[in-house]
Design a protein around this motif. Structure first.
Motif, PDB file in Angstrom:
ATOM      1  N   GLY A   1     -11.166   5.351  18.564  1.00  0.00           N
ATOM      2  CA  GLY A   1      -9.587   5.246  18.760  1.00  0.00           C
ATOM      3  C   GLY A   1      -8.936   4.640  17.757  1.00  0.00           C
ATOM      4  N   ALA A   2      -9.256   3.343  17.483  1.00  0.00           N
ATOM      5  CA  ALA A   2      -8.513   2.384  16.712  1.00  0.00           C
ATOM      6  C   ALA A   2      -8.795   3.210  15.439  1.00  0.00           C
ATOM      7  N   GLY A   3      -9.539   3.492  14.816  1.00  0.00           N
ATOM      8  CA  GLY A   3      -9.522   4.032  13.422  1.00  0.00           C
ATOM      9  C   GLY A   3      -8.840   5.549  13.454  1.00  0.00           C
ATOM     10  N   VAL A   4      -8.809   6.294  14.334  1.00  0.00           N
ATOM     11  CA  VAL A   4      -7.959   7.480  14.391  1.00  0.00           C
ATOM     12  C   VAL A   4      -6.436   6.965  14.337  1.00  0.00           C
ATOM     13  N   LEU A   5      -6.145   5.993  15.045  1.00  0.00           N
ATOM     14  CA  LEU A   5      -4.814   5.486  15.243  1.00  0.00           C
ATOM     15  C   LEU A   5      -4.239   4.841  13.782  1.00  0.00           C
ATOM     16  N   ILE A   6      -5.298   4.172  13.121  1.00  0.00           N
ATOM     17  CA  ILE A   6      -5.134   3.516  11.640  1.00  0.00           C
ATOM     18  C   ILE A   6      -4.798   4.711  10.615  1.00  0.00           C
ATOM     19  N   ALA A   7      -5.613   5.800  10.944  1.00  0.00           N
ATOM     20  CA  ALA A   7      -5.532   6.895   9.895  1.00  0.00           C
ATOM     21  C   ALA A   7      -4.431   7.656  10.061  1.00  0.00           C
ATOM     22  N   LEU A   8      -3.853   7.964  11.276  1.00  0.00           N
ATOM     23  CA  LEU A   8      -2.683   8.529  11.360  1.00  0.00           C
ATOM     24  C   LEU A   8      -1.459   7.824  11.062  1.00  0.00           C
ATOM     25  N   LEU A   9      -1.222   6.634  11.467  1.00  0.00           N
ATOM     26  CA  LEU A   9      -0.049   5.875  11.491  1.00  0.00           C
ATOM     27  C   LEU A   9      -0.245   4.568  10.477  1.00  0.00           C
ATOM     28  N   GLY A  10      -1.370   4.321   9.955  1.00  0.00           N
ATOM     29  CA  GLY A  10      -1.531   3.199   9.157  1.00  0.00           C
ATOM     30  C   GLY A  10      -0.682   3.084   7.890  1.00  0.00           C
ATOM     31  N   GLY A  11      -0.188   4.218   7.461  1.00  0.00           N
ATOM     32  CA  GLY A  11       0.502   4.266   6.225  1.00  0.00           C
ATOM     33  C   GLY A  11       1.692   3.975   6.306  1.00  0.00           C
ATOM     34  N   ARG A  12       2.530   3.878   7.551  1.00  0.00           N
ATOM     35  CA  ARG A  12       3.734   3.564   7.937  1.00  0.00           C
ATOM     36  C   ARG A  12       3.937   2.087   8.107  1.00  0.00           C
ATOM     37  N   TRP A  13       2.885   1.437   8.377  1.00  0.00           N
ATOM     38  CA  TRP A  13       2.957   0.049   8.517  1.00  0.00           C
ATOM     39  C   TRP A  13       3.036  -0.947   7.471  1.00  0.00           C
ATOM     40  N   ALA A  14       3.997  -2.093   7.543  1.00  0.00           N
ATOM     41  CA  ALA A  14       4.172  -2.771   6.271  1.00  0.00           C
ATOM     42  C   ALA A  14       2.845  -3.735   6.069  1.00  0.00           C
ATOM     43  N   ALA A  15       2.848  -3.845   4.744  1.00  0.00           N
ATOM     44  CA  ALA A  15       1.659  -5.184   4.458  1.00  0.00           C
ATOM     45  C   ALA A  15       1.972  -6.458   5.089  1.00  0.00           C
ATOM     46  N   MET A  16       0.880  -7.239   4.949  1.00  0.00           N
ATOM     47  CA  MET A  16       1.304  -8.649   5.483  1.00  0.00           C
ATOM     48  C   MET A  16       2.417  -9.221   4.631  1.00  0.00           C
ATOM     49  N   SER A  17       3.461  -9.760   5.615  1.00  0.00           N
ATOM     50  CA  SER A  17       4.632 -10.276   4.802  1.00  0.00           C
ATOM     51  C   SER A  17       4.502 -11.263   3.875  1.00  0.00           C
ATOM     52  N   ALA A  18       5.343 -11.295   2.732  1.00  0.00           N
ATOM     53  CA  ALA A  18       5.384 -12.170   1.861  1.00  0.00           C
ATOM     54  C   ALA A  18       5.836 -13.600   2.054  1.00  0.00           C
ATOM     55  N   ARG A  19       6.411 -13.359   3.463  1.00  0.00           N
ATOM     56  CA  ARG A  19       7.036 -14.861   3.833  1.00  0.00           C
ATOM     57  C   ARG A  19       5.823 -15.830   4.218  1.00  0.00           C
ATOM     58  N   TYR A  20       4.888 -15.421   4.372  1.00  0.00           N
ATOM     59  CA  TYR A  20       3.709 -16.142   4.860  1.00  0.00           C
ATOM     60  C   TYR A  20       2.941 -16.877   3.600  1.00  0.00           C
ATOM     61  N   GLU A  21       3.317 -16.513   2.396  1.00  0.00           N
ATOM     62  CA  GLU A  21       2.950 -17.082   1.223  1.00  0.00           C
ATOM     63  C   GLU A  21       3.482 -18.100   0.877  1.00  0.00           C
ATOM     64  N   ARG A  22       2.728 -19.276   0.306  1.00  0.00           N
ATOM     65  CA  ARG A  22       3.453 -20.419  -0.077  1.00  0.00           C
ATOM     66  C   ARG A  22       4.416 -20.129  -1.375  1.00  0.00           C
ATOM     67  N   PRO A  23       5.711 -20.548  -1.233  1.00  0.00           N
ATOM     68  CA  PRO A  23       6.528 -20.545  -2.443  1.00  0.00           C
ATOM     69  C   PRO A  23       6.257 -21.524  -3.402  1.00  0.00           C
ATOM     70  N   ALA A  24       6.435 -21.125  -4.629  1.00  0.00           N
ATOM     71  CA  ALA A  24       6.349 -22.070  -5.915  1.00  0.00           C
ATOM     72  C   ALA A  24       7.170 -23.244  -5.747  1.00  0.00           C
ATOM     73  N   ALA A  25       6.716 -24.171  -5.928  1.00  0.00           N
ATOM     74  CA  ALA A  25       7.198 -25.504  -5.761  1.00  0.00           C
ATOM     75  C   ALA A  25       8.480 -25.806  -6.720  1.00  0.00           C
ATOM     76  N   ALA A  26       9.471 -26.234  -6.065  1.00  0.00           N
ATOM     77  CA  ALA A  26      10.716 -26.625  -7.029  1.00  0.00           C
ATOM     78  C   ALA A  26      10.167 -27.737  -7.867  1.00  0.00           C
ATOM     79  N   PRO A  27      10.958 -28.107  -9.057  1.00  0.00           N
ATOM     80  CA  PRO A  27      10.511 -29.285  -9.645  1.00  0.00           C
ATOM     81  C   PRO A  27      11.280 -30.363  -9.127  1.00  0.00           C
ATOM     82  N   ASP A  28      10.720 -31.638  -9.210  1.00  0.00           N
ATOM     83  CA  ASP A  28      11.470 -32.533  -8.479  1.00  0.00           C
ATOM     84  C   ASP A  28      12.275 -33.378  -9.403  1.00  0.00           C
ATOM     85  N   ALA A  29      12.828 -34.416  -8.893  1.00  0.00           N
ATOM     86  CA  ALA A  29      13.808 -35.192  -9.845  1.00  0.00           C
ATOM     87  C   ALA A  29      13.098 -35.713 -10.901  1.00  0.00           C
TER      88      ALA A  29
END
Length: 200
Positions: free
Chosen positions: A147-175
């Motif tokens: 059931g899970a595989g069928v659901l993913i096969a039918l609808l998985g293309g519409r789901w977004a990928a893992m959000s980029a907001r969870y990735e660590r942003p590049a560190a800004a140069p300090d003073a």
């Protein structure tokens, strides 16, 4: 149900179904009692993975598919959903085939492999007791994975990928880094023969 909820339901079903399948494969699916002359019968508990290792292996495929689903998107994710559904169907098929009692020859082979100290001839007929609840749970787990595989096969293309907001942003140069860069810029200007104080 929105896309995020569908994603969560599919992954939850996949985890539950594959986890149940992998867990019950370690349970006692059958018991073999071998009669012996002038001795107590030899008792052998046979786990599901001993009868057939395929349900356990396919259940692990389902668990690995969770990571693959999280890491992909679009058509690739849908293709993985098809593979997950096929793995679940394999679990159902092989678990159902392992529900029946093993033959006398297979029982003797299992006893010889697992209990080498037990001597028995080919004329001995071991008594086999099945415990179908574990095989039944494995089948249920396989159906959930399908059931899970069928659901993913039918609808998985519409789901977004893992959000980029969870990735660590590049560190800004300090003073301190900014000060070093400024000094380097001044020295570079002097090396070129420029007067950095004449800049506007």
């Amino acid at each position: 149900m929105n896309a995020r909820a569908q994603f969560g339901v599919a992954l939850g079903l996949q985890l539950i179904g594959a986890g149940v399948t992998a867990l019950v494969a370690t349970r006692e699916w059958q018991t073999i009692v071998t009669p012996r002359e002038a001795q107590q019968p030899a008792v052998l508990a046979v786990a599901g993975r001993t009868l057939d290792n395929a349900p356990l292996a396919l259940g692990l495929v389902g668990l690995a598919g969770v990571v693959a689903i999280l890491a992909t998107q679009g058509l690739v994710r849908r293709g993985i959903g098809v593979l997950v559904a096929l793995a679940g169907a394999g679990v159902v098929w092989r678990s159902a085939a392992a529900l029946g009692a093993v033959s006398a020859s297979r029982a003797r082979t299992l006893v010889r492999d697992k209990q080498p100290r037990v001597t028995l001839s080919d004329t001995v007929v071991p008594h086999v007791t099945t415990h179908p609840v574990w095989g039944g749970l494995s089948i249920v787990g396989g159906v959930i994975v399908v059931g899970a595989g069928v659901l993913i096969a039918l609808l998985g293309g519409r789901w977004a990928a893992m959000s980029a907001r969870y990735e660590r942003p590049a560190a800004a140069p300090d003073a301190e880094q900014a000060r070093i860069l400024a000094h380097r810029s001044l020295w570079n200007a002097l090396d070129r023969g420029e007067d950095p104080t004449a800049r506007t």
